[in-house]
Design an enzyme around this catalytic site. Sequence first.
Site, PDB file in Angstrom:
ATOM      1  N   ARG A 217       0.867  -1.191   0.000  1.00 48.10           N
ATOM      2  CA  ARG A 217       0.000   0.000   0.000  1.00 48.10           C
ATOM      3  C   ARG A 217       0.890   1.224   0.000  1.00 48.10           C
ATOM      4  NH1 ARG A 217       0.190   1.831   5.352  1.00 48.10           N
ATOM      5  NH2 ARG A 217      -0.116   0.167   6.879  1.00 48.10           N
TER       6      ARG A 217
ATOM      7  N   TYR B 232       6.471   4.562  11.113  1.00 48.68           N
ATOM      8  CA  TYR B 232       6.911   3.172  11.226  1.00 48.68           C
ATOM      9  C   TYR B 232       7.549   2.591   9.970  1.00 48.68           C
ATOM     10  CZ  TYR B 232       2.207   2.449   9.219  1.00 48.68           C
ATOM     11  OH  TYR B 232       1.088   2.506   8.434  1.00 48.68           O
TER      12      TYR B 232
ATOM     13  N   HIS C 279      -2.353   3.498   6.317  1.00 51.20           N
ATOM     14  CA  HIS C 279      -3.317   2.430   6.621  1.00 51.20           C
ATOM     15  C   HIS C 279      -4.744   2.974   6.491  1.00 51.20           C
ATOM     16  CE1 HIS C 279      -5.371  -0.826   8.655  1.00 51.20           C
ATOM     17  NE2 HIS C 279      -5.876   0.067   9.488  1.00 51.20           N
TER      18      HIS C 279
HETATM   19  C1  LIG Z   1     -10.303  -8.420  15.463  1.00 52.41           C
HETATM   20  C2  LIG Z   1      -9.606  -7.115  15.249  1.00 52.41           C
HETATM   21  N1  LIG Z   1      -8.450  -6.860  15.888  1.00 52.41           N
HETATM   22  C3  LIG Z   1      -7.818  -5.686  15.696  1.00 52.41           C
HETATM   23  C4  LIG Z   1      -8.353  -4.727  14.863  1.00 52.41           C
HETATM   24  C5  LIG Z   1      -7.639  -3.408  14.645  1.00 52.41           C
HETATM   25  N2  LIG Z   1      -7.096  -3.362  13.286  1.00 52.41           N
HETATM   26  C6  LIG Z   1      -7.705  -2.659  12.314  1.00 52.41           C
HETATM   27  S1  LIG Z   1      -6.910  -2.806  10.850  1.00 52.41           S
HETATM   28  C7  LIG Z   1      -5.734  -3.802  11.501  1.00 52.41           C
HETATM   29  C8  LIG Z   1      -4.596  -4.336  10.644  1.00 52.41           C
HETATM   30  C9  LIG Z   1      -5.051  -5.311   9.626  1.00 52.41           C
HETATM   31  O1  LIG Z   1      -4.000  -5.618   8.767  1.00 52.41           O
HETATM   32  P1  LIG Z   1      -4.176  -6.558   7.542  1.00 52.41           P
HETATM   33  O2  LIG Z   1      -5.032  -7.725   7.888  1.00 52.41           O
HETATM   34  O3  LIG Z   1      -2.823  -6.859   7.011  1.00 52.41           O
HETATM   35  O4  LIG Z   1      -5.014  -5.692   6.489  1.00 52.41           O
HETATM   36  P2  LIG Z   1      -4.677  -4.273   5.834  1.00 52.41           P
HETATM   37  O5  LIG Z   1      -5.274  -3.221   6.739  1.00 52.41           O
HETATM   38  O6  LIG Z   1      -3.206  -4.143   5.695  1.00 52.41           O
HETATM   39  O7  LIG Z   1      -5.372  -4.266   4.515  1.00 52.41           O
HETATM   40  C10 LIG Z   1      -5.968  -4.025  12.857  1.00 52.41           C
HETATM   41  C11 LIG Z   1      -5.098  -4.837  13.731  1.00 52.41           C
HETATM   42  C12 LIG Z   1      -9.571  -5.026  14.226  1.00 52.41           C
HETATM   43  N3  LIG Z   1     -10.147  -4.175  13.369  1.00 52.41           N
HETATM   44  N4  LIG Z   1     -10.179  -6.219  14.428  1.00 52.41           N
END
Ligand SMILES: Cc1ncc(C[n+]2csc(CCOP(=O)(O)OP(=O)(O)O)c2C)c(N)n1
Length: 388
Positions: A279, A292, A283
């Site tokens: 990306r 980071y 985020h």
């Molecule tokens: C169950 C849960 N734990 C934590 C979060 C907080 N959170 C939001 S986005 C994220 C990161 C997700 O990363 P990834 O799965 O790699 O997807 P990306 O955002 O990079 O597309 C987290 C930990 C959440 N939304 N749901």
Amino acid sequence: MTGGEGGHDALFDRAPDDRVRVLDESGALVGTPPDMSDAELVEIYRHMRLARHFDERAVTLQRQGRMGTYPPMAGQEAAQVGSAVVLDDEDWIVPSYREHAAVHVHGLSLSEILLYWMGHGAGGWGADANVFPAAVPIATQIPHTTGLAMASKLGGCGGEDGGVSGNRPQAGDAVACAYFGDGATSEGDFHEGLNMAGVFDVPAVFVCNNNGWAISVPRERQTASPTLAGKAAAYGIDGVQVDGMDPLATYRVMRAAVEKARDPDERPRPTLIEAVQYRFGAHTTADDPTVYRDESEVAAWRKRDPIPRLERFLRETGRLDDDRIDEIEADVRAQVAAAIERAEATARPDPETLFDDVYAVRTAELDRQRATMRRLRDRYGDDAFLRD
Ligand SMILES: Cc1ncc(C[n+]2csc(CCOP(=O)(O)OP(=O)(O)O)c2C)c(N)n1
């Protein structure tokens, strides 16, 4: 089974880190191109240009206070478009929050997508598109996808006799496709969803958009597994890694996975696709990635940008020229501008609709909460909700 494009076996019978590629970073062919018409190839390019422009405008809308928090997808267009164009209308997409291009390709209008991020209840879904609401809780959509695929295998999950998911009848060979990030692969839901999919032979495709980061957690800190595709072995299903910034490679792998899921002769089998990508932006609009990650990393990945890559291939093979590109650019701008206008002109919903659609049948607790909200609105007025 083997397919027409060099054979599915060649795509699936490979080491998990043997990444499927078709175009290199400069747009030169380094693998077998998919069997697609010129118009289909240009359509993938158009969709990626649309997605990039939509994304830029969406970030600006948030900055201007016209929209809520938004998760940008720039850099990730190829994996989303290259995979979603393979699906038929009857198939389902079960997305995370970052799959704006995939869900649009599958029928959700741009204004419906914008309305979701504007906090409007009418956003994020469309009556005519087989798209589930975006899952913000990480990985929860993965077992939903397995369930949906099981329902499809059993003969349909809609219908008038009480299908829970929306009442569209569904053909028995509909495929359910989940999209999720690299971070999602560390969740229990990922394990449970893929495990059950493998045991019950469901027609599902699990697309992991590995963009290298789960907010500030890098891929190396996510798992000690050398690849995410390799995790498929634990579930007895195929796992394949693909260059997710190459739309043609993604298309090839997705097509083979969908055909395998839909296979009428053999038992349908699910597949895990790890689409490696990056990306370019934050985020979400609430995040500052400079805290980071290093700018040099971003610059290196920008050289792999899927859009100039495909553009170069299409130009050099005589499928695209300046005039057509100008037309696409104008069309994309007009389409996004119209979607923004439509979304902003949509009447704000009654605040009480907040309690609708939480459950199929409203509970007594929800009724109590609704009554409390009504009393507060009567006593203080709606403006009170907007004050700090
Ligand atoms: C169950 C849960 N734990 C934590 C979060 C907080 N959170 C939001 S986005 C994220 C990161 C997700 O990363 P990834 O799965 O790699 O997807 P990306 O955002 O990079 O597309 C987290 C930990 C959440 N939304 N749901």
